[in-house]
Design an enzyme around this catalytic site. Structure first.
Site, mmCIF file in Angstrom:
data_model
loop_
_atom_site.group_PDB
_atom_site.id
_atom_site.type_symbol
_atom_site.label_atom_id
_atom_site.label_comp_id
_atom_site.label_asym_id
_atom_site.label_seq_id
_atom_site.Cartn_x
_atom_site.Cartn_y
_atom_site.Cartn_z
ATOM 1 N N ASP A 196 0.522 6.176 12.844
ATOM 2 C CA ASP A 196 1.276 6.249 11.592
ATOM 3 C C ASP A 196 0.343 5.999 10.412
ATOM 4 O O ASP A 196 -0.170 4.897 10.237
ATOM 5 C CB ASP A 196 2.386 5.191 11.571
ATOM 6 C CG ASP A 196 3.223 5.297 10.308
ATOM 7 O OD1 ASP A 196 4.142 6.134 10.281
ATOM 8 O OD2 ASP A 196 2.937 4.581 9.322
ATOM 9 N N TYR A 215 -2.523 5.493 2.006
ATOM 10 C CA TYR A 215 -3.304 4.456 2.706
ATOM 11 C C TYR A 215 -4.806 4.717 2.556
ATOM 12 O O TYR A 215 -5.622 3.859 2.874
ATOM 13 C CB TYR A 215 -2.953 4.392 4.203
ATOM 14 C CG TYR A 215 -1.518 4.049 4.530
ATOM 15 C CD1 TYR A 215 -0.631 3.633 3.535
ATOM 16 C CD2 TYR A 215 -1.030 4.125 5.833
ATOM 17 C CE1 TYR A 215 0.697 3.332 3.837
ATOM 18 C CE2 TYR A 215 0.288 3.812 6.142
ATOM 19 C CZ TYR A 215 1.149 3.431 5.136
ATOM 20 O OH TYR A 215 2.453 3.132 5.435
ATOM 21 N N LYS A 257 2.421 10.816 5.361
ATOM 22 C CA LYS A 257 3.512 10.716 4.376
ATOM 23 C C LYS A 257 3.114 11.289 3.025
ATOM 24 O O LYS A 257 1.964 11.129 2.589
ATOM 25 C CB LYS A 257 3.929 9.249 4.201
ATOM 26 C CG LYS A 257 4.164 8.519 5.519
ATOM 27 C CD LYS A 257 4.694 7.109 5.342
ATOM 28 C CE LYS A 257 4.661 6.351 6.664
ATOM 29 N NZ LYS A 257 3.395 5.677 6.929
ATOM 30 N N HIS A 316 7.472 9.454 1.546
ATOM 31 C CA HIS A 316 7.149 8.026 1.685
ATOM 32 C C HIS A 316 8.197 7.125 1.016
ATOM 33 O O HIS A 316 8.582 6.095 1.563
ATOM 34 C CB HIS A 316 5.759 7.764 1.098
ATOM 35 C CG HIS A 316 5.086 6.547 1.652
ATOM 36 N ND1 HIS A 316 3.729 6.453 1.818
ATOM 37 C CD2 HIS A 316 5.568 5.362 2.081
ATOM 38 C CE1 HIS A 316 3.419 5.279 2.336
ATOM 39 N NE2 HIS A 316 4.528 4.594 2.493
HETATM 40 N N1 LIG Z 1 6.885 3.582 5.092
HETATM 41 C C1 LIG Z 1 6.501 2.522 4.416
HETATM 42 O O1 LIG Z 1 6.801 2.344 3.227
HETATM 43 C C2 LIG Z 1 5.671 1.484 5.126
HETATM 44 C C3 LIG Z 1 5.522 0.204 4.563
HETATM 45 C C4 LIG Z 1 4.761 -0.740 5.260
HETATM 46 C C5 LIG Z 1 4.177 -0.400 6.475
HETATM 47 N N2 LIG Z 1 4.319 0.862 6.988
HETATM 48 C C6 LIG Z 1 3.685 1.245 8.284
HETATM 49 O O2 LIG Z 1 4.060 0.299 9.260
HETATM 50 C C7 LIG Z 1 2.885 -0.265 9.847
HETATM 51 C C8 LIG Z 1 3.152 -1.683 10.284
HETATM 52 O O3 LIG Z 1 3.608 -2.465 9.207
HETATM 53 P P1 LIG Z 1 2.744 -3.677 8.601
HETATM 54 O O4 LIG Z 1 1.312 -3.446 8.892
HETATM 55 O O5 LIG Z 1 3.144 -3.829 7.189
HETATM 56 O O6 LIG Z 1 3.309 -4.947 9.394
HETATM 57 P P2 LIG Z 1 3.245 -5.443 10.920
HETATM 58 O O7 LIG Z 1 2.754 -4.399 11.819
HETATM 59 O O8 LIG Z 1 4.551 -6.104 11.200
HETATM 60 O O9 LIG Z 1 2.208 -6.630 10.820
HETATM 61 C C9 LIG Z 1 0.839 -6.436 10.662
HETATM 62 C C10 LIG Z 1 0.223 -7.833 10.479
HETATM 63 O O10 LIG Z 1 0.589 -8.657 11.590
HETATM 64 C C11 LIG Z 1 -0.557 -9.014 12.355
HETATM 65 N N3 LIG Z 1 -0.210 -8.766 13.759
HETATM 66 C C12 LIG Z 1 -0.115 -7.561 14.414
HETATM 67 N N4 LIG Z 1 0.203 -7.740 15.695
HETATM 68 C C13 LIG Z 1 0.337 -9.079 15.885
HETATM 69 C C14 LIG Z 1 0.652 -9.875 16.997
HETATM 70 N N5 LIG Z 1 0.865 -9.341 18.204
HETATM 71 N N6 LIG Z 1 0.715 -11.220 16.822
HETATM 72 C C15 LIG Z 1 0.473 -11.775 15.621
HETATM 73 N N7 LIG Z 1 0.170 -11.059 14.513
HETATM 74 C C16 LIG Z 1 0.091 -9.725 14.644
HETATM 75 C C17 LIG Z 1 -1.714 -8.127 11.861
HETATM 76 O O11 LIG Z 1 -2.925 -8.832 11.792
HETATM 77 P P3 LIG Z 1 -4.261 -8.391 12.572
HETATM 78 O O12 LIG Z 1 -4.598 -6.972 12.208
HETATM 79 O O13 LIG Z 1 -5.253 -9.387 12.100
HETATM 80 O O14 LIG Z 1 -3.926 -8.550 14.033
HETATM 81 C C18 LIG Z 1 -1.261 -7.795 10.433
HETATM 82 O O15 LIG Z 1 -1.671 -8.819 9.544
HETATM 83 C C19 LIG Z 1 1.837 -0.120 8.741
HETATM 84 O O16 LIG Z 1 0.518 -0.284 9.221
HETATM 85 C C20 LIG Z 1 2.155 1.257 8.230
HETATM 86 O O17 LIG Z 1 1.629 2.249 9.101
HETATM 87 C C21 LIG Z 1 5.072 1.795 6.352
#
Ligand SMILES: NC(=O)c1ccc[n+]([C@@H]2O[C@H](COP(=O)([O-])OP(=O)(O)OC[C@H]3O[C@@H](n4cnc5c(N)ncnc54)[C@H](OP(=O)(O)O)[C@@H]3O)[C@@H](O)[C@H]2O)c1
Length: 318
Positions: free
Chosen positions: A50, A55, A80, A111
Site C-alpha cells: 500500500d 508518500y 492513491k 486518497h
Molecule cells: N489512506 C490514508 O489516508 C492513510 C492514512 C494513514 C496510513 N495509511 C496507510 O496505512 C499504513 C499503516 O498505517 P500507519 O503506518 O499509519 O499505522 P500502523 O501500521 O498502525 O502503525 C505503524 C507504527 O506502528 C509500529 N508497529 C508496526 N507493527 C508493530 C507491531 N507489531 N508492534 C508494535 N509496533 C508496531 C511501527 O513502527 P516500526 O516501523 O518501528 O516497527 C510504526 O511506528 C500506512 O503505512 C499507509 O500505507 C493510509
C-alpha cells in the site's frame, strides 16, 4: 495457532491479499528504508503493498519489486490519487505508474474526498472538482487497463452515499482508519451491504495501545503480541489490514494471524466503550485540529467526531 492470511474478493472480480505492507514512513521519501522494508516483506510472503503519490516512495516500491525478482503479476499494488491531482487523474496515474515501474496498478484510490488547489488549500465540497467529478474521471481509467480496480479512502457513510447516488461504479474498496479503538462498526455494515471492501489503515493503532490490559490478556492467552491480536480481529471481521513496520520481527509477526474466539471478538468489538478509549490513533480527534481534517470540517467529511472524542454516541456491534 497462526495461519496463512487469506485473500478477499473485490466487487471488481479481483482478489486482494488480506494483509499488506503499509508504506507511509511518517515523512515523505525515506527511499532506502522503503526499498529494504518492501524487499524484506516480499521475501517473508507479503504480496500486497500500500503506497500513495504523496508518500513520495512509489519509486522505491518499484525498485524493491524489481530487485525482489518476484513477478509483478504476483503482487497486489495499491496507490492513491493525491488531493492536489483531483482535476487530472489520468496524468497523475501515469506519473505513479512510471515511478512504480509498472504498466498497471491493482487498486487506485482517491486518497481523500477533498480536492486541493495548487497552493494546497482545500476546495469546498460543492466546488469543482468535487469528489463526484473526480470519481467520474477515475471510472474512465478502468477502460485504459492501467488500473484493475478503483476505490476511495477516508470516505464516510455520508460521502459514500452521495457518491453512489451520483455515479455508476461502486468503489471496490474504502480505506479508513480502523482498529479496536475506532472500530467503524456502522461503516463496516454499510460497506458490506454495498459490496465495498473496507481496508484498515493504522490497524495496529500506530503501536500506541500495546499496554491495554484487555488486549494484553488475549495476546498472552494465545502466546502472541497485542499487534497480532488487533490484526487478527481486523481480518476475522472481514477487513483487509495494511500495517507498516520496518522491523524484521514485527514484519513477521504482523503477517501471522490467529483465530479468535467469539468471546474474544466481542471483547474487541466493545473495547471502545471504555471511557476515553474511543479515539483516533492518527490524532483526528485532537482539539488542535479545530474540528476539521485537511480543510474540511468533520461535518463535511461525514465523520461522527467531536472535539476531544469520536462518536457522539457509542457504536454498537452490527
Ligand atoms: N489512506 C490514508 O489516508 C492513510 C492514512 C494513514 C496510513 N495509511 C496507510 O496505512 C499504513 C499503516 O498505517 P500507519 O503506518 O499509519 O499505522 P500502523 O501500521 O498502525 O502503525 C505503524 C507504527 O506502528 C509500529 N508497529 C508496526 N507493527 C508493530 C507491531 N507489531 N508492534 C508494535 N509496533 C508496531 C511501527 O513502527 P516500526 O516501523 O518501528 O516497527 C510504526 O511506528 C500506512 O503505512 C499507509 O500505507 C493510509
Amino acid at each position: 495457532m497462526s495461519f496463512d492470511p487469506p485473500s478477499f474478493s473485490l466487487n471488481s472480480g479481483y482478489m486482494m491479499p488480506a494483509i499488506g505492507i503499509g508504506c507511509w514512513m511518517g515523512r515523505p521519501g525515506e527511499g532506502e528504508h522503503v526499498v529494504q522494508m518492501i524487499k524484506n516483506a516480499l521475501q517473508m510472503g507479503y504480496r500486497h503493498i500500500d503506497t500513495a503519490a504523496i508518500y513520495g516512495d512509489e519509486e522505491s516500491v518499484g525498485i524493491a519489486i524489481k530487485e525482489s525478482g518476484i513477478p509483478r503479476e504476483n503482487i497486489f499494488i495499491t496507490t492513491k490519487l493525491a488531493s492536489a491531482d483531483h482535476g487530472k487523474a489520468a496524468s497523475a496515474l501515469d506519473q505513479s505508474l512510471k515511478k512504480l515501474g509498472t504498466d498497471y496498478v491493482d487498486l487506485y484510490l482517491m486518497h481523500w474526498p477533498q480536492a486541493f488547489t495548487e497552493e494546497g488549500t482545500a476546495i469546498p465540497p460543492n466546488e469543482f472538482p468535487t469528489y463526484v467529478d473526480t470519481w467520474k474521471d477515475m471510472e474512465t481509467l478502468l477502460d485504459s487497463g492501467k488500473v484493475r480496480s478503483i476505490g476511495v479512502s477516508n470516505f464516510s457513510i455520508v460521502t459514500l452515499t452521495h457518491l453512489l447516488d451520483q455515479t455508476h461504479i461502486i468503489p471496490a474498496v474504502n480505506q479508513v482508519e480502523l482498529h479496536p479503538f475506532l472500530p467503524q462498526h456502522k461503516l463496516l455494515k454499510f460497506c458490506n451491504e454495498k459490496s465495498i471492501l473496507l481496508t484498515a489503515y493504522a490497524p495496529v493503532g500506530k503501536g500506541k495501545f500495546g499496554s491495554n490490559p484487555a488486549l494484553a490478556t488475549i495476546a498472552e492467552q494465545h502466546g502472541v503480541t497485542v499487534a497480532q491480536v488487533m490484526l487478527s480481529w481486523g481480518v476475522q471481521r472481514g477487513t483487509s489490514v495494511i500495517p507498516k513496520t520496518e522491523k524484521l520481527h514485527r514484519l513477521k509477526e504482523n503477517f501471522s494471524i490467529i483465530k479468535l474466539t467469539p468471546e474474544e471478538m466481542h471483547t474487541l468489538d466493545i473495547l471502545h466503550h471504555t471511557p476515553g478509549l474511543h479515539r483516533s490513533a492518527c490524532g483526528f480527534h485532537s482539539p488542535l485540529l479545530g474540528g476539521s481534517a485537511f480543510g474540511w470540517t468533520y461535518d463535511q467529511l461525514g465523520w461522527e467526531m467531536t472535539l476531544g472524542g469520536i462518536a457522539t454516541q457509542k457504536e454498537t456491534v452490527a
